[in-house]
Design a protein around this motif. Structure first.
Motif, PDB file in Angstrom:
ATOM      1  N   VAL A  65      49.166 133.690  33.094  1.00 26.26           N
ATOM      2  CA  VAL A  65      50.277 134.335  33.800  1.00 26.26           C
ATOM      3  C   VAL A  65      51.060 135.238  32.850  1.00 26.26           C
ATOM      4  CG1 VAL A  65      52.487 133.873  34.935  1.00 26.26           C
ATOM      5  CG2 VAL A  65      50.450 132.587  35.598  1.00 26.26           C
ATOM      6  N   THR A  66      51.293 134.768  31.622  1.00 27.27           N
ATOM      7  CA  THR A  66      52.012 135.579  30.639  1.00 27.27           C
ATOM      8  C   THR A  66      51.239 136.856  30.325  1.00 27.27           C
ATOM      9  OG1 THR A  66      53.001 133.610  29.662  1.00 27.27           O
ATOM     10  CG2 THR A  66      52.974 135.596  28.303  1.00 27.27           C
ATOM     11  N   ALA A  67      49.932 136.724  30.122  1.00 25.83           N
ATOM     12  CA  ALA A  67      49.110 137.903  29.814  1.00 25.83           C
ATOM     13  C   ALA A  67      49.112 138.891  30.968  1.00 25.83           C
ATOM     14  CB  ALA A  67      47.687 137.466  29.481  1.00 25.83           C
ATOM     15  N   LEU A  68      49.043 138.394  32.186  1.00 21.12           N
ATOM     16  CA  LEU A  68      49.048 139.280  33.343  1.00 21.12           C
ATOM     17  C   LEU A  68      50.418 139.920  33.555  1.00 21.12           C
ATOM     18  CD1 LEU A  68      46.904 137.201  35.845  1.00 21.12           C
ATOM     19  CD2 LEU A  68      46.256 139.339  34.711  1.00 21.12           C
ATOM     20  N   ARG A  69      51.459 139.133  33.383  1.00 18.19           N
ATOM     21  CA  ARG A  69      52.818 139.645  33.597  1.00 18.19           C
ATOM     22  C   ARG A  69      53.138 140.761  32.599  1.00 18.19           C
ATOM     23  NH1 ARG A  69      56.082 135.049  33.532  1.00 18.19           N
ATOM     24  NH2 ARG A  69      55.801 134.936  35.770  1.00 18.19           N
ATOM     25  N   ASN A  70      52.757 140.567  31.340  1.00 15.43           N
ATOM     26  CA  ASN A  70      53.057 141.558  30.309  1.00 15.43           C
ATOM     27  C   ASN A  70      51.978 142.623  30.193  1.00 15.43           C
ATOM     28  OD1 ASN A  70      55.324 140.040  29.799  1.00 15.43           O
ATOM     29  ND2 ASN A  70      54.416 138.972  28.075  1.00 15.43           N
ATOM     30  N   GLN A  71      50.965 142.548  31.016  1.00  8.64           N
ATOM     31  CA  GLN A  71      49.840 143.487  31.035  1.00  8.64           C
ATOM     32  C   GLN A  71      49.234 143.660  29.650  1.00  8.64           C
ATOM     33  OE1 GLN A  71      51.233 147.062  32.948  1.00  8.64           O
ATOM     34  NE2 GLN A  71      51.132 146.133  34.963  1.00  8.64           N
ATOM     35  N   VAL A  72      49.030 142.545  28.992  1.00  8.29           N
ATOM     36  CA  VAL A  72      48.432 142.546  27.664  1.00  8.29           C
ATOM     37  C   VAL A  72      46.915 142.639  27.774  1.00  8.29           C
ATOM     38  CG1 VAL A  72      48.167 141.209  25.545  1.00  8.29           C
ATOM     39  CG2 VAL A  72      50.351 141.243  26.720  1.00  8.29           C
ATOM     40  N   CYS A  73      46.351 142.021  28.790  1.00  4.49           N
ATOM     41  CA  CYS A  73      44.901 142.029  29.010  1.00  4.49           C
ATOM     42  C   CYS A  73      44.620 142.303  30.477  1.00  4.49           C
ATOM     43  CB  CYS A  73      44.297 140.673  28.658  1.00  4.49           C
ATOM     44  SG  CYS A  73      44.461 140.207  26.952  1.00  4.49           S
ATOM     45  N   ASP A  74      43.442 142.824  30.745  1.00  2.00           N
ATOM     46  CA  ASP A  74      43.052 143.010  32.138  1.00  2.00           C
ATOM     47  C   ASP A  74      42.307 141.758  32.622  1.00  2.00           C
ATOM     48  OD1 ASP A  74      40.581 143.195  30.965  1.00  2.00           O
ATOM     49  OD2 ASP A  74      40.184 145.237  31.603  1.00  2.00           O
ATOM     50  N   HIS A 123      39.045 134.110  39.858  1.00  2.00           N
ATOM     51  CA  HIS A 123      40.075 133.102  39.562  1.00  2.00           C
ATOM     52  C   HIS A 123      41.276 133.766  38.888  1.00  2.00           C
ATOM     53  CE1 HIS A 123      41.620 129.088  38.472  1.00  2.00           C
ATOM     54  NE2 HIS A 123      42.097 129.737  37.427  1.00  2.00           N
ATOM     55  N   ILE A 124      41.005 134.684  37.975  1.00  4.81           N
ATOM     56  CA  ILE A 124      42.093 135.382  37.282  1.00  4.81           C
ATOM     57  C   ILE A 124      42.904 136.210  38.275  1.00  4.81           C
ATOM     58  CG2 ILE A 124      42.641 137.093  35.507  1.00  4.81           C
ATOM     59  CD1 ILE A 124      41.559 134.453  34.374  1.00  4.81           C
ATOM     60  N   ARG A 125      42.219 136.895  39.203  1.00  5.32           N
ATOM     61  CA  ARG A 125      42.934 137.687  40.208  1.00  5.32           C
ATOM     62  C   ARG A 125      43.813 136.790  41.077  1.00  5.32           C
ATOM     63  NH1 ARG A 125      38.082 139.439  40.833  1.00  5.32           N
ATOM     64  NH2 ARG A 125      37.408 141.371  39.909  1.00  5.32           N
ATOM     65  N   ARG A 126      43.280 135.627  41.478  1.00  9.71           N
ATOM     66  CA  ARG A 126      44.086 134.701  42.299  1.00  9.71           C
ATOM     67  C   ARG A 126      45.286 134.196  41.511  1.00  9.71           C
ATOM     68  NH1 ARG A 126      39.599 130.716  44.273  1.00  9.71           N
ATOM     69  NH2 ARG A 126      38.998 131.327  42.221  1.00  9.71           N
ATOM     70  N   ALA A 127      45.098 133.933  40.228  1.00 10.56           N
ATOM     71  CA  ALA A 127      46.226 133.467  39.405  1.00 10.56           C
ATOM     72  C   ALA A 127      47.281 134.552  39.263  1.00 10.56           C
ATOM     73  CB  ALA A 127      45.718 133.054  38.015  1.00 10.56           C
ATOM     74  N   GLY A 128      46.859 135.825  39.333  1.00 13.49           N
ATOM     75  CA  GLY A 128      47.789 136.923  39.159  1.00 13.49           C
ATOM     76  C   GLY A 128      48.486 137.397  40.406  1.00 13.49           C
ATOM     77  N   ARG A 129      48.124 136.830  41.556  1.00 10.61           N
ATOM     78  CA  ARG A 129      48.779 137.252  42.795  1.00 10.61           C
ATOM     79  C   ARG A 129      50.255 136.892  42.780  1.00 10.61           C
ATOM     80  NH1 ARG A 129      44.124 135.127  46.748  1.00 10.61           N
ATOM     81  NH2 ARG A 129      42.678 136.826  46.412  1.00 10.61           N
ATOM     82  N   GLY A 130      51.069 137.837  43.153  1.00 10.12           N
ATOM     83  CA  GLY A 130      52.496 137.590  43.275  1.00 10.12           C
ATOM     84  C   GLY A 130      53.247 137.648  41.951  1.00 10.12           C
ATOM     85  N   ILE A 131      52.572 138.022  40.883  1.00 11.05           N
ATOM     86  CA  ILE A 131      53.236 138.099  39.582  1.00 11.05           C
ATOM     87  C   ILE A 131      53.803 139.505  39.415  1.00 11.05           C
ATOM     88  CG2 ILE A 131      52.903 138.060  37.084  1.00 11.05           C
ATOM     89  CD1 ILE A 131      50.700 136.044  37.498  1.00 11.05           C
ATOM     90  N   ALA A 132      55.092 139.566  39.096  1.00 15.24           N
ATOM     91  CA  ALA A 132      55.726 140.867  38.825  1.00 15.24           C
ATOM     92  C   ALA A 132      55.302 141.308  37.441  1.00 15.24           C
ATOM     93  CB  ALA A 132      57.232 140.727  38.900  1.00 15.24           C
ATOM     94  N   ARG A 133      54.667 142.467  37.357  1.00 17.06           N
ATOM     95  CA  ARG A 133      54.154 142.956  36.067  1.00 17.06           C
ATOM     96  C   ARG A 133      55.146 143.928  35.461  1.00 17.06           C
ATOM     97  NH1 ARG A 133      47.787 142.620  36.389  1.00 17.06           N
ATOM     98  NH2 ARG A 133      47.684 141.046  37.991  1.00 17.06           N
ATOM     99  N   THR A 134      55.316 143.818  34.139  1.00 19.76           N
ATOM    100  CA  THR A 134      56.276 144.687  33.443  1.00 19.76           C
ATOM    101  C   THR A 134      55.607 145.954  32.984  1.00 19.76           C
ATOM    102  OG1 THR A 134      55.825 143.577  31.349  1.00 19.76           O
ATOM    103  CG2 THR A 134      57.694 142.784  32.669  1.00 19.76           C
TER     104      THR A 134
END
Length: 188
Positions: free
Chosen positions: A154-163, A177-188
């Motif tokens: 979630v941290t990596a997705l939120r901060n857009q550190v990795c795709d 699985h990664i896409r499902r974990a990233g749903r609803g996360i506000a990205r900076t």
């Protein structure tokens, strides 16, 4: 030969030896590989490296935890089968292990080459209880590691550190699985 600064290694050909062969000498490229999320800022590269390292460590920890769980499950299942062979009722074994009665019966049927051990009932049940407690502790450790890994994702997705694809590679999970974990996360 002038130094080559591209991604390919520098090659220099030496004068031919007497046998008519050439010597191949390559030097490592000085160009750093590009990391996802890197925008030329040193801080983001450092954050990427830290997250990538943490995800690799968690993948290794999960692998060790899964291995320990498999080993403990096999040992506990053998103890369950031996307890049934020693005449302890499936209901008693179920109460000690936390497995349902049907699962205890299925486990006992899987071991058809056991003979009565002659151990007292209390010793058999205490060993079974101890192994069941070890298994539950290992499962709790695995769940804790999995929770920390999900927080890192979630941290990596939120901060857009990795795709998504790199995260899947680092964690051993599928990109879905990664896409499902990233749903609803506000990205900076």
């Amino acid at each position: 030969m002038p130094a080559h600064t591209g991604a390919a290694p520098t090659v220099s050909l030496q004068p031919r030896p007497a046998a008519g062969r050439y010597a191949y000498r390559a030097t490592a490229s000085r160009q750093q590989p590009s990391h996802c999320g890197e925008r030329g800022e040193h801080g983001e590269h450092g954050e990427h490296a830290k997250l990538a390292h943490a995800l690799r460590v968690h993948r290794q920890l999960l692998s060790h935890a899964a291995s320990a769980i498999r080993t403990l499950s096999a040992a506990r299942n053998e103890l369950i089968a031996q307890a049934i062979e020693d005449g302890i009722t499936p209901a008693t074994v179920s109460a000690v292990t936390g497995e349902n009665v049907k699962a205890v019966r299925v486990i006992a049927l899987a071991y058809d080459d056991l003979h009565p051990s002659g151990l007292p009932r209390s010793a058999r049940l205490s060993g079974l209880q101890a192994k069941s407690d070890e298994l539950r502790a290992a499962e709790t450790r695995r769940d804790h590691i999995t929770g920390r890994r999900e927080a890192l994702i979630v941290t990596a997705l939120r901060n857009q550190v990795c795709d998504d694809l790199e995260l899947a590679s680092l964690t051993g999970l599928t990109p879905d699985h990664i896409r499902r974990a990233g749903r609803g996360i506000a990205r900076t």
